[in-house]
Design a protein around this motif. Structure first.
Motif, PDB file in Angstrom:
ATOM      1  N   PRO A 191      -2.203   6.684   4.190  1.00  0.00           N
ATOM      2  CA  PRO A 191      -2.486   6.161   2.842  1.00  0.00           C
ATOM      3  C   PRO A 191      -2.607   7.282   1.811  1.00  0.00           C
ATOM      4  O   PRO A 191      -3.144   8.355   2.095  1.00  0.00           O
ATOM      5  CB  PRO A 191      -3.828   5.446   3.026  1.00  0.00           C
ATOM      6  CG  PRO A 191      -3.901   5.118   4.476  1.00  0.00           C
ATOM      7  CD  PRO A 191      -3.209   6.251   5.180  1.00  0.00           C
ATOM      8  N   ILE A 192      -2.099   7.030   0.604  1.00  0.00           N
ATOM      9  CA  ILE A 192      -2.175   8.008  -0.478  1.00  0.00           C
ATOM     10  C   ILE A 192      -3.078   7.518  -1.604  1.00  0.00           C
ATOM     11  O   ILE A 192      -3.104   8.103  -2.678  1.00  0.00           O
ATOM     12  CB  ILE A 192      -0.780   8.352  -1.025  1.00  0.00           C
ATOM     13  CG1 ILE A 192      -0.089   7.097  -1.570  1.00  0.00           C
ATOM     14  CG2 ILE A 192       0.071   9.021   0.052  1.00  0.00           C
ATOM     15  CD1 ILE A 192       1.224   7.387  -2.286  1.00  0.00           C
ATOM     16  N   GLY A 193      -3.805   6.425  -1.368  1.00  0.00           N
ATOM     17  CA  GLY A 193      -4.757   5.937  -2.361  1.00  0.00           C
ATOM     18  C   GLY A 193      -4.135   5.205  -3.528  1.00  0.00           C
ATOM     19  O   GLY A 193      -4.729   5.143  -4.606  1.00  0.00           O
ATOM     20  N   MET A 194      -2.953   4.613  -3.323  1.00  0.00           N
ATOM     21  CA  MET A 194      -2.282   3.862  -4.378  1.00  0.00           C
ATOM     22  C   MET A 194      -1.847   2.509  -3.831  1.00  0.00           C
ATOM     23  O   MET A 194      -1.529   2.379  -2.641  1.00  0.00           O
ATOM     24  CB  MET A 194      -1.062   4.632  -4.909  1.00  0.00           C
ATOM     25  CG  MET A 194      -1.390   5.999  -5.485  1.00  0.00           C
ATOM     26  SD  MET A 194       0.090   6.993  -5.847  1.00  0.00           S
ATOM     27  CE  MET A 194       0.727   6.135  -7.277  1.00  0.00           C
ATOM     28  N   VAL A 195      -1.840   1.514  -4.714  1.00  0.00           N
ATOM     29  CA  VAL A 195      -1.381   0.181  -4.356  1.00  0.00           C
ATOM     30  C   VAL A 195      -0.389  -0.265  -5.420  1.00  0.00           C
ATOM     31  O   VAL A 195      -0.568   0.003  -6.614  1.00  0.00           O
ATOM     32  CB  VAL A 195      -2.555  -0.818  -4.257  1.00  0.00           C
ATOM     33  CG1 VAL A 195      -2.041  -2.234  -4.018  1.00  0.00           C
ATOM     34  CG2 VAL A 195      -3.510  -0.413  -3.142  1.00  0.00           C
TER      35      VAL A 195
ATOM     36  N   GLY B 184       2.253  -4.882   3.190  1.00  0.00           N
ATOM     37  CA  GLY B 184       3.232  -3.905   3.636  1.00  0.00           C
ATOM     38  C   GLY B 184       2.875  -2.513   3.175  1.00  0.00           C
ATOM     39  O   GLY B 184       1.900  -2.303   2.441  1.00  0.00           O
ATOM     40  N   TYR B 185       3.685  -1.570   3.636  1.00  0.00           N
ATOM     41  CA  TYR B 185       3.474  -0.155   3.328  1.00  0.00           C
ATOM     42  C   TYR B 185       4.701   0.383   2.599  1.00  0.00           C
ATOM     43  O   TYR B 185       5.827   0.286   3.104  1.00  0.00           O
ATOM     44  CB  TYR B 185       3.220   0.640   4.611  1.00  0.00           C
ATOM     45  CG  TYR B 185       2.015   0.135   5.379  1.00  0.00           C
ATOM     46  CD1 TYR B 185       0.728   0.456   4.959  1.00  0.00           C
ATOM     47  CD2 TYR B 185       2.174  -0.680   6.491  1.00  0.00           C
ATOM     48  CE1 TYR B 185      -0.383  -0.021   5.654  1.00  0.00           C
ATOM     49  CE2 TYR B 185       1.084  -1.162   7.190  1.00  0.00           C
ATOM     50  CZ  TYR B 185      -0.198  -0.824   6.765  1.00  0.00           C
ATOM     51  OH  TYR B 185      -1.294  -1.319   7.434  1.00  0.00           O
TER      52      TYR B 185
ATOM     53  N   GLU C 101       0.836  -1.192   0.000  1.00  0.00           N
ATOM     54  CA  GLU C 101       0.000   0.000   0.000  1.00  0.00           C
ATOM     55  C   GLU C 101       0.876   1.248   0.000  1.00  0.00           C
ATOM     56  O   GLU C 101       1.806   1.364   0.803  1.00  0.00           O
ATOM     57  CB  GLU C 101      -0.912   0.026   1.215  1.00  0.00           C
ATOM     58  CG  GLU C 101      -1.827   1.252   1.251  1.00  0.00           C
ATOM     59  CD  GLU C 101      -2.797   1.251   2.417  1.00  0.00           C
ATOM     60  OE1 GLU C 101      -3.641   2.164   2.482  1.00  0.00           O
ATOM     61  OE2 GLU C 101      -2.707   0.341   3.263  1.00  0.00           O
ATOM     62  N   GLY C 102       0.600   2.167  -0.892  1.00  0.00           N
ATOM     63  CA  GLY C 102       1.344   3.414  -0.931  1.00  0.00           C
ATOM     64  C   GLY C 102       0.951   4.316   0.217  1.00  0.00           C
ATOM     65  O   GLY C 102      -0.234   4.529   0.484  1.00  0.00           O
TER      66      GLY C 102
END
Length: 233
Positions: free
Chosen positions: A134-138, A213-214, A126-127
């Motif tokens: 969270p930045i809304g990106m995967v 993960g992040y 996860e971005g």
């Protein structure tokens, strides 16, 4: 015997954290490695000649017997990965960037998914921003299909395979013994590229749908800003 029975808790997993001047993120990365639900791990932290407080942080964990510390002169990412792999013992190896974070269950889920003949298990990340918001990106994106099994013919024909970022991959040691050491002059940055590219041709791939993960996106790692970069290699 079922091929997945080999994915037992007897397999040692090495988490190699390569770091350069990321003291503001380093402790979160180390703690995420130490706090895994999987019981059989070793954590190796390689400092690639940092000039900030990274070495003090690493030395504190090493003095407590929690990590193996490798303190070296600056040589770039491939150099740090080579140094960490050289002192590792794991049957399976994860190279964790020092600004990224693993979820507690990441290693357990990935290790259970591995079976003999697999060169790499990968999962989505996860971005997040520098503060883990969270930045809304995967990465890879959720709408991108992830391939499993022997994908070498597909990759050779279409020059296409959807990889995870560095911290979203678990490699089998047999593959890494063939692929490493990495050329250090050529791969001072982006040293994950030759590994996740070559892994396709040296064994099967297991792609997990799980986000385990992040992946931090911040001012110092602008290469990760485009989600589209993780569609193909």
């Amino acid at each position: 015997m079922n091929r997945h029975m080999q994915s037992s808790k007897s397999l040692l997993v090495s988490i190699v954290i390569d770091s350069y001047n990321y003291d503001r993120y380093l402790e979160e990365a180390i703690n995420s490695a130490l706090n895994q639900t999987y019981p059989n791990i070793e954590v190796i932290v390689v400092d690639d000649g940092s000039t900030d407080n990274s070495r003090e942080i690493i030395s504190r964990y090493a003095a407590a017997g929690l990590v193996k510390a490798v303190l070296k002169e600056n040589g770039g990412q491939a150099s740090a990965m080579n140094a960490g792999f050289e002192v590792s013992s794991g049957d399976l190896v994860v190279f964790l960037d020092s600004d990224d974070v693993l979820k507690p269950e990441a290693i357990e889920v990935a290790a259970k998914a591995w079976y003999p003949g697999v060169s790499k298990v990968q999962w989505r990340m996860e971005g997040v921003d520098g503060n883990l918001a969270p930045i809304g990106m995967v990465f890879p994106p959720l709408d991108v299909p992830l391939f499993n099994g022997n994908v070498s013919e597909f990759a050779k024909k279409w020059f296409q395979f959807s990889p995870s970022p560095q911290s979203g991959n678990m490699y089998h040691r047999g593959f890494l013994n063939r692929a490493m050491p990495l050329p250090e002059k050529e791969w001072k940055i982006c040293a994950d590229f030759p590994l996740y590219t070559a892994a396709v041709f040296y064994g099967e791939i297991v792609s997990l749908h799980d986000i385990l993960g992040y992946y931090r996106i911040h001012g110092d790692n602008a290469l990760g800003l485009k989600e589209e970069a993780y569609y193909t290699v």
